[in-house]
Enzyme design. Sequence first.
Site, PDB file in Angstrom:
ATOM      1  N   THR A  53       6.167 -16.285  22.698  1.00 36.37           N
ATOM      2  CA  THR A  53       6.611 -15.726  23.963  1.00 36.37           C
ATOM      3  C   THR A  53       7.859 -16.428  24.464  1.00 36.37           C
ATOM      4  O   THR A  53       8.631 -15.869  25.244  1.00 36.37           O
ATOM      5  CB  THR A  53       5.482 -15.793  25.004  1.00 36.37           C
ATOM      6  OG1 THR A  53       4.296 -15.230  24.440  1.00 36.37           O
ATOM      7  CG2 THR A  53       5.828 -15.038  26.262  1.00 36.37           C
ATOM      8  N   TYR A 141      -2.615 -22.297  15.462  1.00 36.62           N
ATOM      9  CA  TYR A 141      -2.439 -20.959  16.023  1.00 36.62           C
ATOM     10  C   TYR A 141      -2.696 -19.960  14.913  1.00 36.62           C
ATOM     11  O   TYR A 141      -1.975 -19.924  13.913  1.00 36.62           O
ATOM     12  CB  TYR A 141      -1.030 -20.818  16.586  1.00 36.62           C
ATOM     13  CG  TYR A 141      -0.714 -19.504  17.283  1.00 36.62           C
ATOM     14  CD1 TYR A 141      -1.702 -18.618  17.684  1.00 36.62           C
ATOM     15  CD2 TYR A 141       0.606 -19.156  17.552  1.00 36.62           C
ATOM     16  CE1 TYR A 141      -1.398 -17.431  18.330  1.00 36.62           C
ATOM     17  CE2 TYR A 141       0.935 -17.974  18.196  1.00 36.62           C
ATOM     18  CZ  TYR A 141      -0.080 -17.115  18.579  1.00 36.62           C
ATOM     19  OH  TYR A 141       0.231 -15.937  19.212  1.00 36.62           O
ATOM     20  N   LYS A 169      -5.666 -21.930  18.939  1.00 36.16           N
ATOM     21  CA  LYS A 169      -5.406 -20.719  19.720  1.00 36.16           C
ATOM     22  C   LYS A 169      -5.743 -19.556  18.803  1.00 36.16           C
ATOM     23  O   LYS A 169      -5.067 -19.323  17.797  1.00 36.16           O
ATOM     24  CB  LYS A 169      -3.950 -20.654  20.169  1.00 36.16           C
ATOM     25  CG  LYS A 169      -3.590 -19.353  20.882  1.00 36.16           C
ATOM     26  CD  LYS A 169      -2.096 -19.263  21.175  1.00 36.16           C
ATOM     27  CE  LYS A 169      -1.730 -17.925  21.798  1.00 36.16           C
ATOM     28  NZ  LYS A 169      -0.271 -17.789  22.023  1.00 36.16           N
ATOM     29  N   VAL A 208      -4.679 -19.507  26.252  1.00 31.75           N
ATOM     30  CA  VAL A 208      -3.222 -19.605  26.129  1.00 31.75           C
ATOM     31  C   VAL A 208      -2.737 -18.174  26.323  1.00 31.75           C
ATOM     32  O   VAL A 208      -2.837 -17.340  25.432  1.00 31.75           O
ATOM     33  CB  VAL A 208      -2.773 -20.177  24.782  1.00 31.75           C
ATOM     34  CG1 VAL A 208      -1.245 -20.212  24.714  1.00 31.75           C
ATOM     35  CG2 VAL A 208      -3.342 -21.578  24.574  1.00 31.75           C
TER      36      VAL A 208
END
Length: 300
Positions: A53, A141, A169, A208
């Site tokens: 992001t 992640y 995550k 998250v």
Amino acid sequence: MTSAVPAAPFGRVLTAMATAFHADGALDLEGTQAIARHLVANGNDGLVVSGTTGESPTTTPAEDGEILAAVRDAVGPDVALVAGVGTNDTRTSVTLAEQAAKQGADGVLLVTPYYSKPGQRGITQHFRTVVDAAGLPVMLYDVPGRTGSQIALETYAEVASWEPVVAVKDAVGDLARGVRIRDLGLAVYSGDDELNLGWLAHGAVGFVSVVGHAAGNELRALVDAHDAGDTAGALTIFTRMLPAIDAVMGVANYGATTAKAALELLGVLDNRNVRSPLVPLDDEEVAALRAGLEESGLIP
């Protein structure tokens, strides 16, 4: 296996924060600091910088260092900062991890190498090399929709034995699998806003988030209600958030684009600039985003 719920090593409510840019594509560090301060003032106790992001595929290692330093200056020493260091080049990830450690990050976010699609041995080797270089707590992640690779449970079982690897995550969306990962001793963070409540029910320690750019206080209230055993209240909060989640996550090029448009609507930024290959939301998309945020009570 362990039945104990792992602690939340980086806090409960984290947003994968956007990076601000000027119209010419240059870093806007003041704008980035404004985003960070807004997030901390609205429910977040941790921030992830230079993640997807944050448009990390388009920022250089030097820029990532500038972003991390600027955010730390903006929020002070008490907010957990997790620096995204995942790339599809192990050497570059090592450089980013070493830089993050020197600049005072509290941890690093390490995604599976994208595009190259290594097998599990390659993923494990990549993780081992970067973990050793970082010298910091690590949040893995797992987002196969973006990387083309998924971390196997057998790989989790191996890396969970490495002391620095403390969390994941998870954007795989398999809640039962998440329980198995949690039982290996890793703290699981929801990487899918639409599954936030489900993840809490399955033992996740927090989020998250992307929608956290606009709904940090609501995410905090969701965690608090769940922790208090108020399942009906938690469901009410989550249900109220759904229009915003749909609006933020429902655009084809969601993420940085919707986060920045939301920040513009909230008055945190005066633009919604992104770097190519992303393109800013058009007026019709912004109108749909506004409608979703309004329906969730996030903007008047």
